[in-house]
Motif scaffolding. Sequence first.
Motif, PDB file in Angstrom:
ATOM      1  N   PRO A  22      16.017 -67.665  26.280  1.00  0.00           N
ATOM      2  CA  PRO A  22      15.937 -67.475  27.730  1.00  0.00           C
ATOM      3  C   PRO A  22      14.499 -67.377  28.244  1.00  0.00           C
ATOM      4  O   PRO A  22      14.206 -67.810  29.363  1.00  0.00           O
ATOM      5  N   ARG A  23      13.603 -66.855  27.433  1.00  0.00           N
ATOM      6  CA  ARG A  23      12.193 -66.830  27.849  1.00  0.00           C
ATOM      7  C   ARG A  23      11.658 -68.245  28.014  1.00  0.00           C
ATOM      8  O   ARG A  23      10.890 -68.522  28.932  1.00  0.00           O
ATOM      9  N   ARG A  24      12.061 -69.131  27.119  1.00  0.00           N
ATOM     10  CA  ARG A  24      11.638 -70.528  27.222  1.00  0.00           C
ATOM     11  C   ARG A  24      12.246 -71.187  28.457  1.00  0.00           C
ATOM     12  O   ARG A  24      11.585 -71.969  29.141  1.00  0.00           O
ATOM     13  N   LEU A  25      13.520 -70.881  28.765  1.00  0.00           N
ATOM     14  CA  LEU A  25      14.151 -71.421  29.966  1.00  0.00           C
ATOM     15  C   LEU A  25      13.373 -71.008  31.214  1.00  0.00           C
ATOM     16  O   LEU A  25      13.172 -71.811  32.131  1.00  0.00           O
ATOM     17  N   VAL A  26      12.926 -69.763  31.240  1.00  0.00           N
ATOM     18  CA  VAL A  26      12.148 -69.266  32.374  1.00  0.00           C
ATOM     19  C   VAL A  26      10.794 -69.959  32.418  1.00  0.00           C
ATOM     20  O   VAL A  26      10.357 -70.437  33.470  1.00  0.00           O
ATOM     21  N   GLU A  27      10.124 -70.050  31.280  1.00  0.00           N
ATOM     22  CA  GLU A  27       8.792 -70.660  31.226  1.00  0.00           C
ATOM     23  C   GLU A  27       8.820 -72.120  31.675  1.00  0.00           C
ATOM     24  O   GLU A  27       7.934 -72.580  32.387  1.00  0.00           O
ATOM     25  N   GLU A  28       9.866 -72.839  31.269  1.00  0.00           N
ATOM     26  CA  GLU A  28       9.998 -74.252  31.635  1.00  0.00           C
ATOM     27  C   GLU A  28      10.678 -74.435  32.992  1.00  0.00           C
ATOM     28  O   GLU A  28      10.928 -75.555  33.413  1.00  0.00           O
ATOM     29  N   ARG A  29      11.010 -73.327  33.659  1.00  0.00           N
ATOM     30  CA  ARG A  29      11.676 -73.323  34.962  1.00  0.00           C
ATOM     31  C   ARG A  29      12.982 -74.118  34.946  1.00  0.00           C
ATOM     32  O   ARG A  29      13.287 -74.869  35.860  1.00  0.00           O
ATOM     33  N   ARG A  30      13.762 -73.920  33.896  1.00  0.00           N
ATOM     34  CA  ARG A  30      15.052 -74.595  33.746  1.00  0.00           C
ATOM     35  C   ARG A  30      16.207 -73.712  34.181  1.00  0.00           C
ATOM     36  O   ARG A  30      17.354 -74.135  34.146  1.00  0.00           O
ATOM     37  N   ILE A  31      15.897 -72.467  34.589  1.00  0.00           N
ATOM     38  CA  ILE A  31      16.915 -71.539  35.076  1.00  0.00           C
ATOM     39  C   ILE A  31      16.292 -70.711  36.201  1.00  0.00           C
ATOM     40  O   ILE A  31      15.088 -70.451  36.199  1.00  0.00           O
ATOM     41  N   THR A  32      17.115 -70.328  37.156  1.00  0.00           N
ATOM     42  CA  THR A  32      16.651 -69.501  38.267  1.00  0.00           C
ATOM     43  C   THR A  32      16.314 -68.103  37.764  1.00  0.00           C
ATOM     44  O   THR A  32      17.052 -67.542  36.955  1.00  0.00           O
TER      45      THR A  32
END
Length: 66
Positions: A22-32
């Motif tokens: 989930p940290r990677r999802l946030v970093e890559e802006r793939r999740i709100t």
Amino acid sequence: MADRYLSVVQVAELLGTTVRFPRRLVEERRITYVKVGRRVRIPESAVYAYTPANTVEPRRCGLVAA
């Protein structure tokens, strides 16, 4: 109905992954996500929207690519 805001640890548990995912999802802006000071919170609805949006359906058997 108000949305619950989850920590990265809670999202990892919900998805059955490590905290890094989930940290990677946030970093890559793939999740709100929402920044609360230095902390990151992810709306529960964003997690439930992410799953079907990234689900890959299996190929049908018997079809041959031309």
